[in-house]
Design an enzyme around this catalytic site. Structure first.
Site: not given
Ligand code: AMP
Ligand code: MG
Length: 491
Positions: A96-97, A117, A130, A180, A187, A256-257
């Site tokens: 998402g970003r 990222k 994003g 990164r 994943r 997903d992580n």
């Molecule tokens: P994370 O907690 O970083 O593993 O993110 C979980 C999900 O949220 C993933 O799909 C990320 O791409 C999305 N995400 C986190 N922050 C943002 C953001 N600021 N804008 C869009 N998507 C985000």
């Molecule tokens: Mg993640």
């Protein structure tokens, strides 16, 4: 969007094998243009090991690449699709970003994903902007590089650039993009995504791609997909044991992580444990302690079971037989993990050979540490330096008794005291990225533009097994505080 060769060559040598997977696995997407990119940090040792050109990356054109304003030659930027169990709930996610720019092939033929990222919205952004802010990107840089120095498989951080944008969070923050580097971004959630919404052919395409990219030996096995499952389980058992041995708490072990490569990924709410306590949680949203320190091995097994489920159609044509194979593989995790952890703990105590009672000796020390609120890293550090008096345990009767048993245990092995000490030194970090030291570095960088504090910290963390006086500053504990340290996700 600027494209093509930069004036001085970066030596980026890009391929795009991920883009040859079926269309459902990604969306092509250009990074957003940012107004005023500036280099914040560049990782020179990593640049060198990847065979890249530092001068070119420092140049305006290079910084434009790191900021997503320029697409390097050979790149096909894309957002990867994936799903995931977040705190147990299944959801569609995806980058998402972040954007995969391409796969860099190093001079010795290794393949690494280059990902930006914080590079703007994608079809998977849902409500998000994003973007990423500077503090969390620098934090990921510091901790991922510390993990690498601790010899823990991890994604790495090549650079952080500021974008000149203001990011709206609870207050306005400076925008940033982290580059990164990962051996891949596949994943458990990528497999869950295709298992939920794809065909068996698409699932097979991802599994074959993963075998080809990470487990080439598995391709020739009688059942390559079972071998894929077994290898992923083995790698995760090694990884999680390494986390536990240094007191690393990931904080958001959603599926997903969790990578298929066995690298640590997504440094959001992670932190290192101070006082030994299996219940330690830093993340502000982990209310029930699902991802507490002591629960990480169980959660890894749970995530791997979700992975195994996705592979069922490939494991065997007979459903019961497929389930049987998956269950056997998963039930192996506990043993694999335990063996890795035990041998790591023996090394932390300078023990070379195995005795059945070793586990009691280890558990005894840990429970005494918990009872007396002893710092995890510093206790092992003090035992390594033979400075018993430096531990919070000194003077406690249980500890004196334990110490005697430990000394007797060491005397029962052939190896000398000196050899034990060496083993302990290489198994017990003298420093870890302590929360208050990381905060201090971020504060100076983000609010004052002073990167020298971070530079010194990163430099010290790059030598975690050196026991020197300079390291003392980084091993001091924070002042006792009334509010516990808290970390946050997705910022
Ligand atoms: P994370 O907690 O970083 O593993 O993110 C979980 C999900 O949220 C993933 O799909 C990320 O791409 C999305 N995400 C986190 N922050 C943002 C953001 N600021 N804008 C869009 N998507 C985000
Ligand atoms: Mg993640």
């Amino acid at each position: 969007m600027k494209e093509g060769k930069v004036i001085t060559e970066t030596e980026l040598n890009l391929e795009n094998s991920y883009a040859s997977l079926p269309k459902m696995f990604f969306s092509r997407q250009s990074p957003s243009h940012v107004p005023s990119p500036k280099l914040a940090v560049l990782n020179y040792p990593l640049i060198e090991s990847l065979g890249l050109n530092a001068k070119a990356l420092e140049s305006d054109d290079g910084v434009d690449i790191l900021a997503g304003n320029r697409i390097p030659e050979g790149a096909i930027p894309l957002a990867q699709a994936y799903a995931g169990h977040q705190f147990g709930h299944f959801t569609m996610l995806g980058d998402g970003r972040a954007l995969l720019i391409g796969e860099h092939i190093t001079p010795i033929g290794e393949r690494f994903d280059i990902q930006l990222k914080g590079s703007g919205r994608t079809p998977y952004s849902r409500g998000g902007d994003g973007k990423a802010s500077l503090g969390p990107m620098l934090r990921e840089y510091i901790i991922s590089e510390a993990m690498n120095a601790l010899d823990i498989p991890t994604t790495r951080s090549l650079a952080v650039v500021t974008t000149g944008e203001s990011i709206i969070r609870e207050r306005n923050l400076p925008g940033a993009i982290l580059t990164r580097i990962a051996s891949s971004h596949i994943r458990v959630g990528t497999f869950q995504y295709v298992s939920q919404w794809g065909t068996v052919e698409e699932l097979k395409a991802l599994a074959d791609y993963t075998l080809q990219r990470h487990f080439k030996e598995g391709e020739d096995k009688e059942n390559p997909y079972l071998s894929l499952l077994q290898e992923v389980i083995k790698n995760q058992a090694e990884l999680i044991a390494k986390w536990q041995l240094v007191g690393f708490i990931h904080g958001v072990m959603n599926t997903d992580n969790m990578t298929i490569s066995g690298e640590t990924i997504d440094y959001g709410p992670c932190a290192f444990m101070d006082v030994y306590d299996p219940g330690t949680v830093f993340s502000s949203i982990d209310t029930y302690g699902r991802y507490a320190y002591g629960n990480q091995p169980n959660i890894a097994a749970w995530n791997l079971a979700r992975f195994a489920e996705t592979l069922l159609p490939l494991l065997h044509s007979d459903e019961d037989e497929a389930l049987n194979l998956a269950q056997n593989a998963i039930s192996n995790f506990a043993n694999l993990y335990k063996n890795n952890w035990l041998s790591g703990m023996r090394a932390k105590l300078g023990i070379f050979n195995e005795e059945p009672e070793d586990e009691y000796l280890i558990e005894d020390l840990l429970s005494t540490m918990q009872k007396h609120g002893a710092d995890y890293t510093n206790t092992f550090r003090a035992l390594t330096s033979d400075n018993r008096k430096d531990t919070a345990l000194f003077g406690a009767t249980e500890f004196d008794k334990w110490y005697e048993l430990w000394q007797e245990r060491l005397a029962r092995q052939e190896e000398s005291k000196g050899a034990s000490k060496q083993l302990m030194q290489s198994s017990n970090p003298s420093i870890i990225p302590r929360n208050h030291r990381v905060e201090e570095a971020l504060e100076a960088a983000v609010t004052k533009g002073d990167y020298s504090v971070m530079e010194r910290l990163v430099n010290a963390l790059s030598k975690p097994h050196v026991y020197s006086k300079e390291q003392d500053y980084y091993s001091t504990l924070p002042e006792p505080s009334t509010c516990p340290y808290r970390t946050y996700c997705g910022t």
